[in-house]
Design a protein around this motif. Structure first.
Motif, short mmCIF file in Angstrom:
data_model
loop_
_atom_site.label_atom_id
_atom_site.label_comp_id
_atom_site.label_asym_id
_atom_site.label_seq_id
_atom_site.Cartn_x
_atom_site.Cartn_y
_atom_site.Cartn_z
N MET A 24 0.98 -1.29 0.04
CA MET A 24 -0.07 0.19 0.07
C MET A 24 0.84 1.30 0.11
O MET A 24 0.78 2.23 -0.72
N VAL A 25 1.87 1.29 0.90
CA VAL A 25 2.90 2.33 0.93
C VAL A 25 3.53 2.74 -0.29
O VAL A 25 3.60 3.68 -0.90
N LEU A 26 3.92 1.53 -1.17
CA LEU A 26 4.83 1.64 -2.26
C LEU A 26 3.88 2.32 -3.45
O LEU A 26 4.27 3.03 -4.25
N ILE A 27 2.67 1.73 -3.65
CA ILE A 27 1.70 2.27 -4.60
C ILE A 27 1.50 3.59 -4.37
O ILE A 27 1.56 4.39 -5.34
N ALA A 28 1.13 4.00 -3.10
CA ALA A 28 0.81 5.41 -2.77
C ALA A 28 2.16 6.40 -3.31
O ALA A 28 2.07 7.26 -3.59
N LEU A 29 3.25 5.55 -2.60
CA LEU A 29 4.71 6.76 -3.02
C LEU A 29 4.91 6.84 -4.42
O LEU A 29 5.07 7.94 -5.03
N GLY A 79 -11.79 0.37 2.09
CA GLY A 79 -10.62 -0.24 1.07
C GLY A 79 -9.51 0.27 0.96
O GLY A 79 -9.30 1.53 1.07
N ARG A 80 -8.80 -0.48 0.29
CA ARG A 80 -7.35 0.06 -0.05
C ARG A 80 -7.22 1.23 -1.08
O ARG A 80 -6.48 1.90 -0.68
N ASN A 81 -8.08 1.14 -1.74
CA ASN A 81 -7.86 2.13 -2.88
C ASN A 81 -8.33 3.67 -2.22
O ASN A 81 -7.43 4.68 -2.79
N THR A 82 -9.31 3.48 -1.42
CA THR A 82 -9.62 4.84 -0.86
C THR A 82 -8.39 5.35 0.06
O THR A 82 -7.93 6.72 0.00
N ALA A 83 -7.70 4.27 0.65
CA ALA A 83 -6.55 4.72 1.59
C ALA A 83 -5.39 5.29 0.67
O ALA A 83 -4.70 6.13 1.01
N ILE A 84 -5.11 4.84 -0.51
CA ILE A 84 -4.13 5.00 -1.27
C ILE A 84 -4.59 6.59 -1.88
O ILE A 84 -3.48 7.24 -1.82
N VAL A 85 -5.55 6.91 -2.23
CA VAL A 85 -6.19 8.21 -2.63
C VAL A 85 -5.72 9.19 -1.54
O VAL A 85 -5.16 10.25 -1.90
N VAL A 86 -5.96 9.06 -0.36
CA VAL A 86 -5.96 9.78 0.81
C VAL A 86 -4.25 10.11 1.04
O VAL A 86 -4.09 11.39 1.19
N LEU A 87 -3.69 8.91 1.02
CA LEU A 87 -2.22 9.03 1.04
C LEU A 87 -1.41 9.60 0.00
O LEU A 87 -0.40 10.64 0.32
N ILE A 154 -3.61 3.88 9.95
CA ILE A 154 -4.74 4.51 10.34
C ILE A 154 -5.81 4.13 9.27
O ILE A 154 -7.03 4.04 9.47
N ALA A 155 -5.30 3.74 8.03
CA ALA A 155 -6.23 3.21 7.06
C ALA A 155 -6.90 1.95 7.43
O ALA A 155 -7.83 1.50 6.70
N ALA A 156 -6.38 1.42 8.39
CA ALA A 156 -7.03 -0.01 8.85
C ALA A 156 -8.56 0.26 9.20
O ALA A 156 -9.27 -0.55 9.18
N PHE A 157 -8.70 1.72 9.72
CA PHE A 157 -10.29 1.94 10.29
C PHE A 157 -11.11 1.90 9.13
O PHE A 157 -12.32 2.01 9.21
N ALA A 160 -8.64 -0.98 5.01
CA ALA A 160 -7.36 -1.16 4.05
C ALA A 160 -6.39 -2.14 4.46
O ALA A 160 -5.60 -2.40 3.61
N GLY A 161 -6.42 -2.88 5.63
CA GLY A 161 -5.69 -3.77 6.20
C GLY A 161 -4.13 -3.36 6.29
O GLY A 161 -3.90 -2.30 6.86
N GLY A 162 -3.30 -3.96 6.32
CA GLY A 162 -1.69 -3.51 6.72
C GLY A 162 -1.52 -3.66 8.19
O GLY A 162 -2.27 -4.52 9.13
#
Length: 205
Positions: A24-29, A79-87, A154-157, A160-162
């Protein structure tokens, strides 16, 4: 001792949480760097646009992360996609500040000499400014990466997992071993990544 026994019994769980977090972190970065790079080029051509963009993402960065996750949920869901957008949105202020500052602080004498040789603005950016700004660019990427590792917890809330999932479930169920391993993995990942990048950063001229 109990922590070690928990890890031995649940090593697949811990490795999966760590793997999900890193992905998740690498995709976001990567997405953050691509967007920030494009916006930085735009800012080099249009100063006013650069100022507006910087203020916009500065305002977004000032929003508490949990609040921004909550704002995005009705639009993008869980989910993870929303987390990635926020990141990605959070990273823009850190990256833009370092990218734009780095490119603007190149020695004016060098820019003047290159201009005198007939270089266009595009050539100045890609052949002069960017190569001479590698250190501030790298610093921006390091800060964004370490920040993303932390905020992604925080994305776990929002499902998004992790690593954050270990912490949230540990808190909800009173499972201290799960909670502590979540803390250990998150802190360990952040400290390790930062140490490696600082080591690399010191070797960039």
């Amino acid at each position: 001792m109990e922590l070690i026994q928990f890890a031995q019994r649940n090593h697949n769980l811990l490795l999966r949480a760590l793997s999900e977090h890193i992905q998740m972190v690498l995709i976001a970065l990567i997405l953050s760097a691509l967007l920030a790079g494009s916006l930085t080029i735009l800012a080099m051509f249009f100063k006013r646009a650069g100022t507006i963009i910087t203020y916009l993402f500065s305002a977004i960065y000032s929003i508490p992360s949990i609040a921004l996750f909550a704002l995005m949920m009705p639009v993008l869901g869980l989910g993870r996609n929303t987390a990635i957008v926020v990141l990605v949105l959070y990273n823009q202020f850190i990256l833009l500040r370092n990218f734009i500052t780095g490119l603007n602080e190149v020695d004016p004498a060098v820019i003047e000499a290159a201009t005198g040789m007939g270089m266009t603005r595009t050539q100045l950016i890609f052949k002069i400014r960017i190569p001479l700004s590698l250190k501030p660019i790298f610093v921006g990427l390091r800060l964004a990466l370490v920040s993303t590792i932390a905020i992604a917890i925080i994305a776990a809330f929002i499902g998004a997992g992790g690593i954050g999932l270990l912490i949230t479930i540990g808190l909800e169920t009173g499972n201290n071993n799960r909670l502590l391993w979540g803390v250990i993995l998150s802190a360990g990942l952040g400290i390790t990544v930062n140490a490696i990048l600082v080591f690399i950063e010191k070797r960039i001229k």
